[in-house]
Design an enzyme around this catalytic site. Structure first.
Site, mmCIF file in Angstrom:
data_model
loop_
_atom_site.group_PDB
_atom_site.id
_atom_site.type_symbol
_atom_site.label_atom_id
_atom_site.label_comp_id
_atom_site.label_asym_id
_atom_site.label_seq_id
_atom_site.Cartn_x
_atom_site.Cartn_y
_atom_site.Cartn_z
ATOM 1 N N ASP A 15 0.799 -1.280 0.019
ATOM 2 C CA ASP A 15 0.057 0.085 -0.082
ATOM 3 C C ASP A 15 0.659 1.374 0.111
ATOM 4 O OD1 ASP A 15 -1.345 -2.077 0.972
ATOM 5 O OD2 ASP A 15 -2.345 -0.958 2.492
ATOM 6 N N GLU B 281 -10.678 -1.788 4.030
ATOM 7 C CA GLU B 281 -9.354 -1.305 4.201
ATOM 8 C C GLU B 281 -8.992 0.043 3.749
ATOM 9 O OE1 GLU B 281 -6.894 -5.545 4.646
ATOM 10 O OE2 GLU B 281 -7.111 -4.705 2.676
ATOM 11 N N TRP C 236 -4.253 -8.589 -3.754
ATOM 12 C CA TRP C 236 -4.182 -9.511 -2.717
ATOM 13 C C TRP C 236 -4.239 -10.933 -3.411
ATOM 14 C CZ3 TRP C 236 -0.713 -9.415 0.731
ATOM 15 C CH2 TRP C 236 -0.340 -8.165 1.265
HETATM 16 C C1 FRU Z 1 -4.038 -3.525 2.701
HETATM 17 C C2 FRU Z 1 -3.574 -3.720 3.956
HETATM 18 C C3 FRU Z 1 -3.808 -2.760 4.953
HETATM 19 C C4 FRU Z 1 -2.892 -3.016 6.161
HETATM 20 C C5 FRU Z 1 -1.650 -3.466 5.383
HETATM 21 C C6 FRU Z 1 -0.708 -4.289 5.880
HETATM 22 O O1 FRU Z 1 -3.468 -3.993 1.759
HETATM 23 O O2 FRU Z 1 -3.812 -5.113 4.512
HETATM 24 O O3 FRU Z 1 -5.103 -2.842 5.843
HETATM 25 O O4 FRU Z 1 -2.577 -1.879 6.809
HETATM 26 O O5 FRU Z 1 -2.282 -3.687 4.205
HETATM 27 O O6 FRU Z 1 0.357 -4.344 5.322
#
Ligand code: FRU
Length: 463
Positions: A3, A185, A267
Site C-alpha cells: 500500500d 481497508e 491480494w
Molecule cells: C491493505 C492492508 C492494510 C494494512 C496493510 C498491511 O493492503 O491489508 O489494511 O494496513 O495492508 O500491510
C-alpha cells in the site's frame, strides 16, 4: 512494496511512503519505505522512514501538515508533519486477543525526512475489534478539528481530535451499504468543490470483493457534516475496475487538487507474481475530479499532466479505417513501450487494441458493443500460471452514455492503465510476457474509423 502510505505534499516535495518489508520480496514485518519526487514522475528512494517497534509492525496510515501546531510537536514556529498509522502487534494476534491493532503517531520537524515516534503511543486504542486500521486523517476546517477515517472490519468509524493525540468517536458508516465481499481497508475522505458547494467522497478498499475478483476500491459520494457521512444513494461505484489497483488514497496538502496513487497489484496474487529482486509497483499518479451525469455524481481519474515531462516525440495519425486490421507498430516509427496511445472512435462499435510479441503472447484491450463494456484480456499475456485467477478477461461498464469512445491507454512493459469515458471507467492490469510487447494492432470486424490517434513514447525516468 504494498500500500501507498502517508502521501503528503510539503515544501515542493511529494512524499510517498509505502508498506515495505526490506528483508524479503514477500509480506513480513511492515516498515514505511520512503520515496520522494518534485514532479510526481521522477522518484528517488530514501532510507526507511518508520521501523516496527514493541507496539508492532507499522501498517498503513497517513501524514498531515499540522500548520497550527495543534499537536505541539513543532519547533521554532515551523509546522511539523504528523504521521498517523496502525501498529499491528503479532504477539497479540497469536494470543487471539481482539486488540492487536492500535493507532500510533510520529512527527517530523525536517519536512518528512526523519521521524520520531510519540512517547504516548498508541493514541487510539482498540476497543476489541480484530480489524481496526489504516487511519486517514484530514483537517476539517468548519469544525476546527481533525477527522480520522478508520477501516473497522465491515464499516468505517470516524473519529475527531483537536491535537492528533486524543481521539473521540463521531459515527459509523457502511455496515449495510457497498461491497462487502471481504474486510474494509484503507479508506479516504475528502471534499470536491461543486460550484461552491462541498460534495464529499469516501473511498473504501475491499479485500476481496472487487468487481473483477480479488481486491479493489469502491467509493461513495455524499455529505459529511463533521460527524456523519451520508451517501446520496446506495450505489456502489469503483475507482478502477481492473484487478490491479488496490489500497489507493489521495495526497494531503495539495489544495484543490486531488492526486491519487494505488498499489498496482491484487491480494489474490500480489505475493506470487513472477518478478525477481523487486515485487510490485504503484499506479501512475491520477488526478481525481467530480463529474455529474444526470442526477449521479462520479469520480473521474486521469493521469497527471506531469507525465508530459517525460513525453518523447509524438506521432499523430488523423484517420485510420480498421478493417482489415491495422498494424500500428508498422505505421509508427520506432514503436516501443512505455507509451501512451490516445484515440477516438466516432461510434461505440466493437474493436480491440492488441499488444503482442514474437512469442505469440498478447494482451487485448477493447470495447464490446453487444455486452456494452470495455475489457482487458490477459489470458495469453505471457506467464500466468502462478495463480489460477490471473489469466482472465476483466470488464468495465461505460458510464456517461456517450455515443463515441475516447480511450487513453498507458502501457509499460509489465502494466497497462486504461482511461475510458473521460476517466469514468478505468482499468489497471499487470502482465508478464517472456519478451516485451513490440507490436500493436488495431482490430475490428466492423468498418470502424479511428480518428486523432496519438502515440507518445515515454522517456526513462531513471538516469
Ligand atoms: C491493505 C492492508 C492494510 C494494512 C496493510 C498491511 O493492503 O491489508 O489494511 O494496513 O495492508 O500491510
Amino acid at each position: 512494496m504494498y500500500d501507498p502510505n502517508g502521501m503528503v505534499y510539503f515544501n515542493g516535495i511529494y512524499h510517498l511512503f509505502f508498506q515495505y518489508y526490506p528483508a524479503a520480496s514477500v509480506w513480513g514485518p511492515m516498515h514505511w519505505g520512503h520515496a520522494i519526487s518534485e514532479d510526481l514522475v521522477h522518484w528517488k528512494q530514501l532510507p526507511i522512514a518508520i521501523y516496527p517497534d514493541k507496539l508492532g509492525y507499522i501498517f498503513s496510515g497517513s501524514v498531515v501538515v499540522d500548520s497550527a501546531n495543534t499537536s505541539g510537536f513543532g519547533i521554532g514556529g515551523k509546522p511539523p508533519l504528523v504521521a498517523i498509522f496502525t501498529q499491528h502487534d503479532t504477539a497479540g494476534e497469536h494470543a487471539h486477543t481482539d486488540t492487536f491493532q492500535n493507532q500510533s503517531i510520529a512527527y517530523s520537524n525536517d519536512g518528512g525526512m526523519t521521524w520520531v515516534k510519540y512517547n504516548g503511543n498508541p493514541v487510539l486504542k482498540n476497543p476489541g475489534i480484530s480489524d481496526f486500521r489504516d487511519p486517514k486523517v484530514m483537517w476539517y476546517g468548519a469544525g476546527n478539528k481533525w477527522i480520522m477515517t478508520l477501516a473497522v472490519k465491515d464499516h468505517i468509524t470516524f473519529y475527531s481530535s483537536r491535537d492528533l493525540k486524543n481521539w473521540k468517536e463521531e459515527s459509523e458508516f457502511g455496515k449495510d451499504i457497498g461491497a462487502h465481499g471481504g474486510v474494509w481497508e484503507c479508506p479516504d475522505l475528502f471534499a470536491f468543490d461543486d460550484n461552491g458547494k462541498q460534495v464529499w467522497a469516501l473511498l473504501v478498499s475491499v479485500n476481496p470483493g472487487g468487481p473483477n475478483g480479488g481486491t479493489a476500491t469502491q467509493y461513495f459520494i455524499g455529505e459529511f457534516n463533521g460527524t456523519t457521512f451520508t451517501p446520496f444513494n446506495n450505489n456502489t461505484k469503483w475507482i478502477d475496475y481492473g484487478p490491479d489497483d488496490y489500497a489507493g488514497v489521495t495526497y494531503s496538502n495539495t489544495g484543490e487538487r486531488r492526486i491519487f496513487i494505488g498499489w498496482m497489484s491484487n491480494w489474490s496474487y500480489g505475493q506470487l507474481v513472477p518478478t525477481e529482486t523487486w515485487r510490485s509497483a504503484m499506479t501512475l499518479p491520477r488526478n481525481l475530479n467530480l463529474m455529474r451525469i444526470g442526477n449521479e455524481f462520479y469520480i473521474t481519474s486521469n493521469p497527471v499532466v506531469e507525465l508530459n515531462y517525460i513525453a518523447g516525440k509524438q506521432t499523430t495519425i488523423n484517420k485510420i479505417t480498421v478493417n482489415p486490421p491495422v498494424d500500428l507498430s508498422q505505421q509508427i516509427k520506432n514503436f516501443r513501450l512505455p507509451a501512451k496511445i490516445d484515440f477516438d472512435v466516432a461510434q461505440a462499435k466493437s474493436f480491440s487494441v492488441v499488444f503482442s510479441n514474437e512469442n505469440k503472447e498478447m494482451l487485448t484491450i477493447g470495447y464490446d458493443e453487444t455486452a456494452k463494456h470495455y475489457y482487458i484480456n490477459r489470458k495469453e499475456s505471457g506467464e500466468t500460471s502462478f495463480e489460477k485467477s490471473f489469466a482472465g478477461e476483466h470488464t468495465a461498464p461505460p458510464i456517461s452514455g456517450a455515443t463515441n469512445i475516447h480511450l487513453t491507454i498507458i502501457a509499460d512493459v509489465s502494466s497497462v492503465e486504461l482511461f475510458a469515458d473521460d476517466g469514468l471507467s478505468v482499468m489497471t492490469e499487470i502482465f508478464f510476457p517472456s519478451k516485451p510487447y513490440d507490436q500493436v494492432q488495431l482490430q475490428s470486424l466492423e468498418n470502424i474509423e479511428i480518428s486523432g490517434l496519438t502515440y507518445t513514447p515515454f522517456k526513462n525516468i531513471w538516469k
